[in-house]
Enzyme design. Structure first.
Site, PDB file in Angstrom:
ATOM      1  N   LEU A  32      13.318  -1.552   0.816  1.00 33.03           N
ATOM      2  CA  LEU A  32      14.410  -1.403  -0.159  1.00 33.03           C
ATOM      3  C   LEU A  32      14.738  -2.713  -0.858  1.00 33.03           C
ATOM      4  CD1 LEU A  32      16.823   1.143   1.576  1.00 33.03           C
ATOM      5  CD2 LEU A  32      15.016   1.564  -0.104  1.00 33.03           C
TER       6      LEU A  32
ATOM      7  N   ALA B 232      -3.137   2.990   2.408  1.00 28.16           N
ATOM      8  CA  ALA B 232      -3.687   3.163   3.747  1.00 28.16           C
ATOM      9  C   ALA B 232      -5.003   3.926   3.662  1.00 28.16           C
ATOM     10  CB  ALA B 232      -2.695   3.911   4.632  1.00 28.16           C
TER      11      ALA B 232
ATOM     12  N   PRO C  56       0.843  -1.209   0.000  1.00 31.07           N
ATOM     13  CA  PRO C  56       0.000   0.000   0.000  1.00 31.07           C
ATOM     14  C   PRO C  56       0.870   1.248   0.000  1.00 31.07           C
ATOM     15  CG  PRO C  56       0.018  -1.024   2.170  1.00 31.07           C
ATOM     16  CD  PRO C  56       0.734  -1.967   1.253  1.00 31.07           C
TER      17      PRO C  56
ATOM     18  N   CYS D  38       0.485   5.486  -0.057  1.00 28.54           N
ATOM     19  CA  CYS D  38      -0.379   6.657   0.003  1.00 28.54           C
ATOM     20  C   CYS D  38      -0.135   7.567  -1.203  1.00 28.54           C
ATOM     21  CB  CYS D  38      -0.134   7.427   1.292  1.00 28.54           C
ATOM     22  SG  CYS D  38      -0.702   6.582   2.779  1.00 28.54           S
TER      23      CYS D  38
ATOM     24  N   GLN E  15      -5.597  -1.794   2.877  1.00 26.72           N
ATOM     25  CA  GLN E  15      -5.014  -1.562   4.197  1.00 26.72           C
ATOM     26  C   GLN E  15      -5.895  -0.567   4.943  1.00 26.72           C
ATOM     27  OE1 GLN E  15      -1.527   1.060   4.987  1.00 26.72           O
ATOM     28  NE2 GLN E  15      -0.462  -0.854   5.494  1.00 26.72           N
TER      29      GLN E  15
ATOM     30  N   ARG F   6       8.230   1.529  -3.667  1.00 27.89           N
ATOM     31  CA  ARG F   6       8.837   2.548  -4.537  1.00 27.89           C
ATOM     32  C   ARG F   6       9.355   1.948  -5.844  1.00 27.89           C
ATOM     33  NH1 ARG F   6      10.136   3.778   0.726  1.00 27.89           N
ATOM     34  NH2 ARG F   6       9.751   5.932   1.411  1.00 27.89           N
TER      35      ARG F   6
ATOM     36  N   TYR G  67       1.440   4.678  13.508  1.00 23.45           N
ATOM     37  CA  TYR G  67       0.027   5.046  13.496  1.00 23.45           C
ATOM     38  C   TYR G  67      -0.694   4.428  14.697  1.00 23.45           C
ATOM     39  CZ  TYR G  67       1.413   6.820   8.968  1.00 23.45           C
ATOM     40  OH  TYR G  67       2.065   7.508   7.974  1.00 23.45           O
TER      41      TYR G  67
ATOM     42  N   ARG H 284       0.015  -5.496   9.307  1.00 24.89           N
ATOM     43  CA  ARG H 284       1.351  -4.942   9.107  1.00 24.89           C
ATOM     44  C   ARG H 284       1.857  -4.441  10.447  1.00 24.89           C
ATOM     45  NH1 ARG H 284       3.198  -0.966   4.147  1.00 24.89           N
ATOM     46  NH2 ARG H 284       5.398  -1.525   4.208  1.00 24.89           N
TER      47      ARG H 284
END
Length: 370
Positions: free
Chosen positions: A304, A59, A25, A27, A102, A327, A185, A233
């Site tokens: 990564l 999210a 996920p 954002c 999510q 990414r 969060y 998660r």
């Protein structure tokens, strides 16, 4: 017969995935009043054609004050649900990729500006800002507004918001739900002693700090159809002294497994503004390994993971059962295609793209999407 672990099928609960590539996920900060926009149709539609095993919607806040920013997607109103339905209907028309979502609540890290506009917290009363809530009235940063500590009524309200969002996700035909218990969060805030200073049954001991996240998990599991996966998660460490750590994560993971959790997605960090992260390729994989050694359900590694051999290595060494790409797949939306070509594997592609198959990879597109 698959030549690699990366392209071998795997089960997450009752859901069968063609390969072990998870689109994490991510954002997009492009919603309006919690409602998905045309950007989400373009973004998710593009990723749905990637050939990955499963696509996770970013999210998604269970309440307006649970949004990280005013641009976050929500699933707390009929308008949010209708907007998401339009996007998902379009995506599903052209792709059969399983779609997860999510669900989360940002807690004290809510009410922020979009990242490309600075990402700072917006104070209550200002345009696009609101009062945040948390386990304890401790701000994420000294300059942030002090959040309101959730009382019993507030806890019930948040728990019910997760249940309502779950019901809406079920009505949308979502294939799997991931609860966001990571990255500082709200659910992570309850877990960490750095952010949870409560003196009631929801604070203090590890058992007490796990209580509210587990209550939310149980309520969501009871609401979401039993045949569909519910995952979580987690951040396996706060990267800060005296914070949440790997040993506590393992205890939490075992508790989740005993309650019917289908998989655990292991990330790290995000709770403490003074965190000291040892950043580098695979920097979070050892934490996934620690969780995998403690549970029998699938574990997802992230962090990564950008190279094909790197992802395969995470799986073949037994550090995790699936790898999540974020990414890297924004940069290369056909990452699974290129990984399959690299390993001599096959991957799904839509009929409209079959003519793009390079001559040197004659078996790349095994069977077209119908």
């Amino acid at each position: 017969m698959s030549k690699t672990r990366l392209f071998s099928p795997v089960s997450v609960g009752s859901l069968e995935l063609r390969n072990r590539i998870v689109i994490a996920p991510m954002c997009q900060y492009s919603a309006i009043d919690g409602e998905m926009s045309d950007w989400h149709q373009i973004h998710l539609g593009n990723l749905a054609l990637s050939g990955a095993g499963i696509l996770t919607v970013e999210a998604t806040a269970v309440s307006p004050e649970g949004r990280i920013s005013y641009g976050d997607v929500g699933l707390y109103s009929d308008g949010c649900q209708a907007a998401m339905a339009r996007v998902l209907t379009s995506v599903r028309r052209w792709s059969d990729i399983p779609i997860a979502i999510q669900l989360g609540h940002a807690g004290r890290k809510a009410s922020t500006e979009k990242p490309w506009l600075g990402g700072h917290q917006i104070s209550p009363g200002s345009d696009n800002g609101w009062k945040t809530v948390a386990p304890s009235a401790i701000p994420f940063k000294d300059e942030y507004d002090h959040p309101e500590s959730l009382d019993k009524e507030g806890l019930a309200r948040v728990r019910n918001a997760f249940v309502d969002a779950t019901r809406r996700a079920s009505e949308l035909g979502i294939d799997a739900i991931q609860l966001h218990g990571a990255h500082g969060y709200l659910l992570h805030q309850f877990l960490s002693p750095l952010s949870n200073r409560r003196t009631d049954e929801y604070g203090g001991s590890l058992e007490n700090r796990m209580r509210f996240p587990l209550e939310v998990f149980d309520a969501v599991r009871e609401t979401f159809p039993s045949g569909k996966p519910l995952t979580m998660r987690v951040s396996a460490t706060d990267w800060a002294e005296g914070g949440w750590d790997t040993d506590q994560t393992v205890v939490f993971a075992k508790a989740l497994e005993s309650r019917g959790c289908s998989a655990i997605h292991v990330s790290t960090g995000g709770l403490a503004s003074h965190q000291q992260i040892a950043l580098g390729p695979n920097y979070q994989v050892p934490f996934a390994r620690a969780v995998k050694q403690a549970v029998d359900i699938p574990v997802i590694a992230v962090g990564l993971i950008t190279e094909f051999e790197q992802a395969e290595g995470v799986l073949t060494t037994g550090d995790a059962d699936l790898v999540a790409i974020a990414r890297a797949i924004l940069y290369d939306p056909r990452w699974p295609w290129h990984a399959a070509a690299h390993f001599g594997e096959t991957v799904r592609a839509p009929d409209q793209y079959l003519r793009s198959q390079p001559r040197q990879y004659r078996d790349l597109f095994g069977s077209p999407v119908r």
